[in-house]
Design an enzyme around this catalytic site. Structure first.
Site, short mmCIF file in Angstrom:
data_model
loop_
_atom_site.label_atom_id
_atom_site.label_comp_id
_atom_site.label_asym_id
_atom_site.label_seq_id
_atom_site.Cartn_x
_atom_site.Cartn_y
_atom_site.Cartn_z
N HIS A 3 -8.24 61.42 -0.47
CA HIS A 3 -8.67 59.99 -1.33
C HIS A 3 -8.58 58.85 -0.68
O HIS A 3 -8.17 57.44 -1.23
CB HIS A 3 -7.73 59.78 -2.67
CG HIS A 3 -6.03 59.77 -1.82
ND1 HIS A 3 -5.01 60.42 -2.57
CD2 HIS A 3 -5.86 58.84 -0.96
CE1 HIS A 3 -3.82 60.29 -1.85
NE2 HIS A 3 -4.34 59.45 -0.84
N HIS A 46 0.45 54.40 -3.94
CA HIS A 46 0.57 53.49 -2.74
C HIS A 46 0.91 52.33 -2.91
O HIS A 46 0.39 51.18 -2.12
CB HIS A 46 -1.09 53.76 -1.94
CG HIS A 46 -1.61 54.90 -1.81
ND1 HIS A 46 -1.77 55.79 -2.65
CD2 HIS A 46 -1.80 55.60 -0.42
CE1 HIS A 46 -2.29 56.88 -2.14
NE2 HIS A 46 -2.12 56.76 -0.82
N HIS A 61 -3.30 62.72 8.90
CA HIS A 61 -3.77 61.48 9.07
C HIS A 61 -2.20 60.90 9.32
O HIS A 61 -1.30 61.30 8.67
CB HIS A 61 -4.70 61.00 8.27
CG HIS A 61 -4.25 60.55 6.82
ND1 HIS A 61 -3.86 61.62 5.93
CD2 HIS A 61 -4.03 59.63 6.46
CE1 HIS A 61 -3.59 61.16 4.60
NE2 HIS A 61 -3.77 59.58 5.01
N GLU A 113 0.65 63.80 2.26
CA GLU A 113 -0.16 63.89 1.10
C GLU A 113 -0.33 65.51 0.72
O GLU A 113 -0.94 65.65 -0.66
CB GLU A 113 -1.26 63.26 0.95
CG GLU A 113 -0.66 61.69 0.99
CD GLU A 113 -2.09 60.90 1.28
OE1 GLU A 113 -1.81 59.52 1.14
OE2 GLU A 113 -3.17 61.02 1.73
#
Lengths: 129, 288
Positions: free
Chosen positions: B12, B59, B193, B240
């Protein structure tokens, strides 16, 4: 103090050794407590009017949120590693970086001490064959 | 009873939303990622699910550190997106699947998941980017939403094992919902990441491959690591994958892989998309 009391005291106050991962900070309770003011300021930047207020008078805006001297210096220096050291979390810091027009590659380059082109190349080089 | 058709697991990355806003889907940098959605579009076009249950992480649009739920289930009539502070266009509202949401909430609490319930909840790019990828250019979103937010920010994080169990409880809830509607599941974020720290830019294709190979047939394999183990393996934001793990649990016991795509890099991320379907989906397709 007898041995039992020492053992109990040790058991009740000693925290487990924190997990260390090179080049990585875990945003735990200590970091979240330390960083609350800085992260709260960054959270406010979801609102365009607040971003404009920060740009118009950065000192006053930081003072309003009660940033610690270390946090204020890190923001003044645009130093992301120092912001993280002062309890900043990257999800919130990203909103501050956005005010400065910095992409996540710019932020990555700054933290790793690379140029932006070298940082992007490093990402590409991790692609498989 | 409602049918679970399967669903989509996808990155995303906010920059994907930026690329969509600028029409860069065929740009050489972006095309290898966007091309992974062709099978998803074909599948959605044939399956036409009524509801999407989306596992994602906020977030810092809706939740701040003042009140941070481990698991939060939306039960709103509709959901708004809003300015996240760094320039993504604000997306149109999404209709909520309110009846199913309350049914899921009832079931989860009965199963002793102490969730947070939300009737007013902003949804960020972790929901809107996957929706834009799944249904590009639509006037109205063709599904109603049940958003389920997992804390991936403030430690201690929920364990992968607990996330899988949450997902499995959601699957049981959907399967006991007295409705003719069909449900798809989405899990968003990842794969490896890391945005912060001296290790920024870290990726791990080997761990990502492990996740992609195991999540369909053997999702329990992903629960052998703790949340902090996953941060070491996949990077701070690679955690995530918890959203994928919960989403996989919500698809039910058996799924079949329809497609997968894996591409390095999109922004700072090893980007991936995987489409999984259940036997219910195959039946719908054959009946059509």
């Amino acid at each position: 103090m007898n041995a039992t009391a020492v053992a109990m005291r040790t058991g009740s106050t000693k925290t487990r050794a924190k997990r260390r991962i090179d080049g990585t900070s875990l945003f735990d309770g200590d970091a979240a407590s330390k960083g609350y003011a800085l992260n709260a300021m960054c959270f406010s930047f979801n609102d365009a009017a607040n971003r404009a207020a920060f740009v118009a008078d950065e000192d006053a805006y930081c003072a309003h949120f009660g940033l610690s001297p270390l946090q204020r210096a890190a923001v003044a220096d645009r130093n992301v590693l120092a912001m993280i050291e002062a309890g900043g979390n990257i999800y919130y810091l990203a909103k501050l970086a956005g005010i400065f027009g910095l992409s996540v590659q710019d932020v990555g380059a700054q933290q790793t001490g690379m140029g932006v082109a070298a940082f992007k190349q490093m990402l590409l080089d991790q692609a498989e064959g | 009873m409602a049918q679970i058709l399967g669903g989509v697991l996808t990155s995303h990355v906010p920059a994907i939303g930026g690329a969509i806003a600028r029409g860069l889907q065929q740009d050489p940098y972006w095309r290898p990622f966007f091309d992974g959605f062709a099978p998803v579009h074909r599948w959605l076009n044939s399956q036409k699910p009524d509801v999407a249950v989306v596992f994602y992480n906020d977030h810092g649009l809706n939740f701040f550190l003042d009140q941070m739920p481990t698991f939060a289930v939306g039960a709103a009539a509709d959901y708004r997106n809003d300015d996240e502070g760094w320039g993504l266009p604000v997306m149109k509202d999404m209709p909520g699947a309110q009846t199913l949401a309350w049914h899921i909430i009832e079931h989860l609490v009965a199963e002793e998941f102490d969730i947070t319930m939300c009737q007013d909840m902003l949804i960020d790019h972790a929901v809107t980017v996957p929706f834009q990828l799944a249904w590009p250019g639509v006037e109205q979103w063709p599904v109603k939403l049940v958003p389920i937010a997992i804390n991936t920010v403030q430690h201690p994080l929920p364990s992968p094992k607990r996330c899988l169990a949450l997902g499995r409880a959601v699957a049981k809830a959907i399967s006991s919902w007295e409705s003719d509607e069909t449900v798809m599941i989405m899990g968003t974020g990842g794969l490896s990441h890391q945005l912060d720290g001296e290790r920024a830019g870290f990726l791990n294709p080997d761990y990502d491959r492990f996740c992609l190979d195991q999540i369909g047939p053997n999702p329990d394999a992903l629960t052998g690591h703790s949340a902090v183990d996953i941060i070491e393996l996949a990077g701070s934001q690679g955690i995530e994958i918890l959203n994928w793990i919960a989403a996989r649990g919500a698809m039910g016991a058996t799924v079949h892989e329809v497609s997968r795509n894996y591409h390095i890099p999109i922004s700072n991320t090893a980007a991936a998309t995987m489409l999984l379907e259940t036997d219910a989906a195959i039946c719908v397709a054959e009946a059509a």
